[in-house]
Design an enzyme around this catalytic site. Structure first.
Site, PDB file in Angstrom:
ATOM      1  N   GLU A   1      -1.592   4.649  14.393  1.00 56.88           N
ATOM      2  CA  GLU A   1      -1.494   5.796  13.555  1.00 56.88           C
ATOM      3  C   GLU A   1      -1.809   6.833  14.212  1.00 56.88           C
ATOM      4  O   GLU A   1      -1.110   7.999  14.231  1.00 56.88           O
ATOM      5  CB  GLU A   1      -2.027   5.702  12.037  1.00 56.88           C
ATOM      6  CG  GLU A   1      -1.586   6.925  11.417  1.00 56.88           C
ATOM      7  CD  GLU A   1      -1.890   7.031   9.882  1.00 56.88           C
ATOM      8  OE1 GLU A   1      -3.045   6.354   9.548  1.00 56.88           O
ATOM      9  OE2 GLU A   1      -1.189   7.729   8.889  1.00 56.88           O
TER      10      GLU A   1
ATOM     11  N   LYS B   1      -9.201   7.910   2.543  1.00 58.36           N
ATOM     12  CA  LYS B   1      -9.877   6.572   2.195  1.00 58.36           C
ATOM     13  C   LYS B   1     -11.270   6.503   2.523  1.00 58.36           C
ATOM     14  O   LYS B   1     -12.139   5.705   2.138  1.00 58.36           O
ATOM     15  CB  LYS B   1      -9.125   5.346   2.908  1.00 58.36           C
ATOM     16  CG  LYS B   1      -7.664   5.191   2.047  1.00 58.36           C
ATOM     17  CD  LYS B   1      -6.929   4.186   2.910  1.00 58.36           C
ATOM     18  CE  LYS B   1      -5.529   3.967   2.318  1.00 58.36           C
ATOM     19  NZ  LYS B   1      -4.627   5.044   2.848  1.00 58.36           N
TER      20      LYS B   1
ATOM     21  N   PHE C   1       1.002  -3.424   4.046  1.00 61.84           N
ATOM     22  CA  PHE C   1       0.885  -4.692   4.364  1.00 61.84           C
ATOM     23  C   PHE C   1       2.488  -5.106   4.403  1.00 61.84           C
ATOM     24  O   PHE C   1       3.158  -4.612   3.530  1.00 61.84           O
ATOM     25  CB  PHE C   1       0.406  -5.536   3.375  1.00 61.84           C
ATOM     26  CG  PHE C   1      -1.357  -5.902   3.880  1.00 61.84           C
ATOM     27  CD1 PHE C   1      -1.638  -5.150   4.931  1.00 61.84           C
ATOM     28  CD2 PHE C   1      -2.022  -6.866   3.028  1.00 61.84           C
ATOM     29  CE1 PHE C   1      -3.108  -5.775   5.446  1.00 61.84           C
ATOM     30  CE2 PHE C   1      -3.301  -7.294   3.640  1.00 61.84           C
ATOM     31  CZ  PHE C   1      -3.851  -6.501   4.596  1.00 61.84           C
TER      32      PHE C   1
ATOM     33  N   HIS D   1      -2.496   7.577   6.501  1.00 61.87           N
ATOM     34  CA  HIS D   1      -2.765   6.408   5.955  1.00 61.87           C
ATOM     35  C   HIS D   1      -4.177   6.164   6.164  1.00 61.87           C
ATOM     36  O   HIS D   1      -5.020   5.623   5.171  1.00 61.87           O
ATOM     37  CB  HIS D   1      -2.003   5.341   6.322  1.00 61.87           C
ATOM     38  CG  HIS D   1      -2.048   4.024   5.655  1.00 61.87           C
ATOM     39  ND1 HIS D   1      -1.750   4.168   4.067  1.00 61.87           N
ATOM     40  CD2 HIS D   1      -2.129   2.806   6.164  1.00 61.87           C
ATOM     41  CE1 HIS D   1      -1.864   2.727   4.089  1.00 61.87           C
ATOM     42  NE2 HIS D   1      -2.130   1.870   4.920  1.00 61.87           N
TER      43      HIS D   1
ATOM     44  N   HIS E   1      -9.756   2.144   0.027  1.00 61.59           N
ATOM     45  CA  HIS E   1      -8.304   1.670  -0.015  1.00 61.59           C
ATOM     46  C   HIS E   1      -7.829   1.349  -1.448  1.00 61.59           C
ATOM     47  O   HIS E   1      -8.103   0.204  -1.768  1.00 61.59           O
ATOM     48  CB  HIS E   1      -7.888   0.869   1.097  1.00 61.59           C
ATOM     49  CG  HIS E   1      -6.590   0.694   1.226  1.00 61.59           C
ATOM     50  ND1 HIS E   1      -5.634   1.046   0.175  1.00 61.59           N
ATOM     51  CD2 HIS E   1      -5.829   0.088   2.411  1.00 61.59           C
ATOM     52  CE1 HIS E   1      -4.372   0.837   0.834  1.00 61.59           C
ATOM     53  NE2 HIS E   1      -4.592   0.692   2.191  1.00 61.59           N
TER      54      HIS E   1
ATOM     55  N   CYS F   1       0.783  -1.228   0.108  1.00 61.42           N
ATOM     56  CA  CYS F   1       0.077  -0.120  -0.072  1.00 61.42           C
ATOM     57  C   CYS F   1       0.847   1.360  -0.179  1.00 61.42           C
ATOM     58  O   CYS F   1       0.325   2.447  -0.029  1.00 61.42           O
ATOM     59  CB  CYS F   1      -1.025  -0.205   1.452  1.00 61.42           C
ATOM     60  SG  CYS F   1      -1.651  -1.481   1.367  1.00 61.42           S
TER      61      CYS F   1
END
Lengths: 91, 408
Positions: free
Chosen positions: B313, B331, B395, B302, B336, B162
């Site tokens: 985060e 997102k 990931f 993110h 995503h 990602c």
């Protein structure tokens, strides 16, 4: 021969976005800017939809659409008359 | 190392809310997700996503070539054309040998591979596409852009899950710094809204399960968040050394001030609970930019809407930026976009720098109690943003952060 098999027109305009106005009996794959990869893909679609096999380099690359139409029509006819004999892809 | 300033001179985007940069910006500002049931996912536990709709991709790409391109390749090519036009460049007149193409993707053509596998299994080798390999390999977006634009310089496809988009921008910046090219077309693309990927995300526990209206499901930093919602799309930038851009009279949108990357080396799907390695990526980007933490005016997070990412985060943001700069998480609107997400979000961060406006986080009233961060909610917030960062935590623990700066 002045007609074009409707599947040819459908595949050229649909999958390959060839402008319909350029699709003429005397057109060749080359004149339509179809490269060898595109012609090979065309052959797979014809095989999958009409059951007509062909060596795309030999039979489609330099032939006119009128020639290809004649080839497909003949293959479809003979497949219908000899339903148990598969169309050869090596002739 | 004395680095030349690197300018973003062009931007192109295709996303679930728009086929261009401008329409994407409007859609993200509106703060409403287009997530909906996807007919092709019929029968899947997760049968919804944010998808690119309302465009005939083959028509847009053009004749005789679209057939050999996976959807992810078409996205990238369309975004690249927009970016190059936006930069005021014309591939007919550039020195292609000095143009590099760096376009990342996470899953490449896994959708195409699956289709070919089914054709092979069910109907045999003659039913498979002679372009089957082209439909699957991750480097084809870069290769097709190069073909389309006669860009004969180096081209490659960074793959860091990602964070692939930020990695691509970072690599392209380095190539410009080192003089390997004069123009870099850089970004990322992804399209994996197909049953196998969606089933995999469902089974991994990362995806939000169906629960009412899909458009309400992705709610980054909300207390009741349940997982990610899949998106797709591409964002591509044109990067040049700022001095070169100036000398040809181009007006940059923004500057890339710094980048930083680290790897958790912890677990394939779970972020390291301490967030310390992701934090190290933030610190590296700030150091690279020559900024102090308090210089950061805005954080484009993110923010996946998964329980674990957002908790880690939020803690990271509150520690790394104690002055509480406003935070957004696109997102919520876009879903995503996987490998493309970092490039899309960097692009949106560029637009925030240009327009002085931070888009809201969709579906969020307030962050989870205990998250000490200033989330922008409900409506765009006007703010003077001179320096901003965009986080991407992939990931595999692949973290990448980009620091972007206004031009004036």
């Amino acid at each position: 021969m002045t007609t074009i098999h409707p599947k040819i027109t459908e595949v050229l305009t649909g999958t390959f976005k060839v402008p319909a106005a350029e699709i003429l009996p005397e057109s060749t794959m080359d004149s339509l800017e179809m490269d060898s990869l595109a012609v090979a893909e065309f052959a797979v679609i014809i095989k999958e939809t009409l059951g007509v096999s062909a060596d795309s380099e030999k039979l489609y690359k330099d032939a006119t659409l009128a020639d290809i139409t004649a080839y497909i029509d003949e293959a479809v006819d003979s497949a219908e008359s000899e339903a148990t004999v598969p169309v050869s892809n090596t002739r | 190392m004395n680095r030349p300033a690197i300018a973003v001179t062009g931007l192109g985007m295709i996303t679930p809310v728009g086929h261009t940069t401008d329409t994407t910006w409007d859609g993200v500002r509106a703060g409403v997700s287009p997530a909906a049931t996807v007919p092709e996912l019929h029968g899947c536990a997760v049968d919804f996503a944010c998808t690119v709709t309302g465009i005939d991709l083959d028509d847009a790409v053009g004749g005789r070539t679209a057939f050999r391109m996976g959807r992810y390749v078409k996205f990238a090519l369309l975004a690249a054309r927009e970016a190059v036009a936006d930069a005021g460049l014309d591939p007919a007149h550039w020195d292609g040998a000095r143009v590099a193409v760096v376009v990342g993707t996470s899953s490449g053509g896994s959708a195409g591979l699956t289709e070919q596998a089914v054709a092979l299994e069910r109907r045999g080798p003659e039913a498979t596409s002679p372009s089957g390999i082209l439909l699957t390999i991750p480097s084809m977006p870069a290769a097709e852009i190069a073909i389309d634009m006669k860009a004969t310089g180096p081209s490659l496809a960074p793959c860091t899950a990602c964070s692939s988009g930020v990695t691509a921008l970072s690599v392209a910046r380095d190539m410009l710094t080192l003089g390997h090219c004069d123009i870099a077309i850089a970004g990322a693309t992804e399209s994996i809204v197909f049953p196998i990927a969606m089933t995999g995300f469902g089974r991994s526990g990362a995806a939000a399960p169906r629960d009412g209206d899909p458009a309400r499901l992705c709610r980054p930093f909300a207390a009741d968040r349940t997982g990610l919602v899949m998106g797709e799309g591409a964002a591509i930038m044109v990067l040049e050394r700022a001095e070169d851009a100036r000398s040809r009279g181009a007006a940059p949108r923004a500057l890339i001030a710094g980048t930083g990357a680290t790897t958790d080396a912890h677990h394939p799907t779970s972020p390291h609970p301490s967030g310390s390695v992701a934090r190290a990526a933030v610190d590296a980007a700030l150091r690279d930019a020559g900024w102090r933490a308090e210089d950061v005016d805005h954080v484009n997070a993110h923010g996946t809407s998964t329980p674990l990412n957002d908790a880690t985060e939020a803690a990271l943001i509150s520690r790394a930026y104690p002055h509480r700069p406003p935070v957004t998480a696109p997102k919520g609107v876009l879903g995503h976009c996987m490998g493309a997400a970092g490039a899309v979000e960097a692009g949106l961060t560029v637009l925030t720098l240009q327009h002085g406006e931070i888009p809201p986080i969709a579906n969020l009233d307030a962050p989870e109690p205990g998250f000490d961060i200033d989330c922008v909610t409900k409506a765009p917030r006007a703010a003077t943003v001179r320096r901003a960062v965009s986080h991407s935590f992939g990931f595999g623990g692949q973290n990448a952060v980009i620091a972007l700066q206004a031009t004036s």
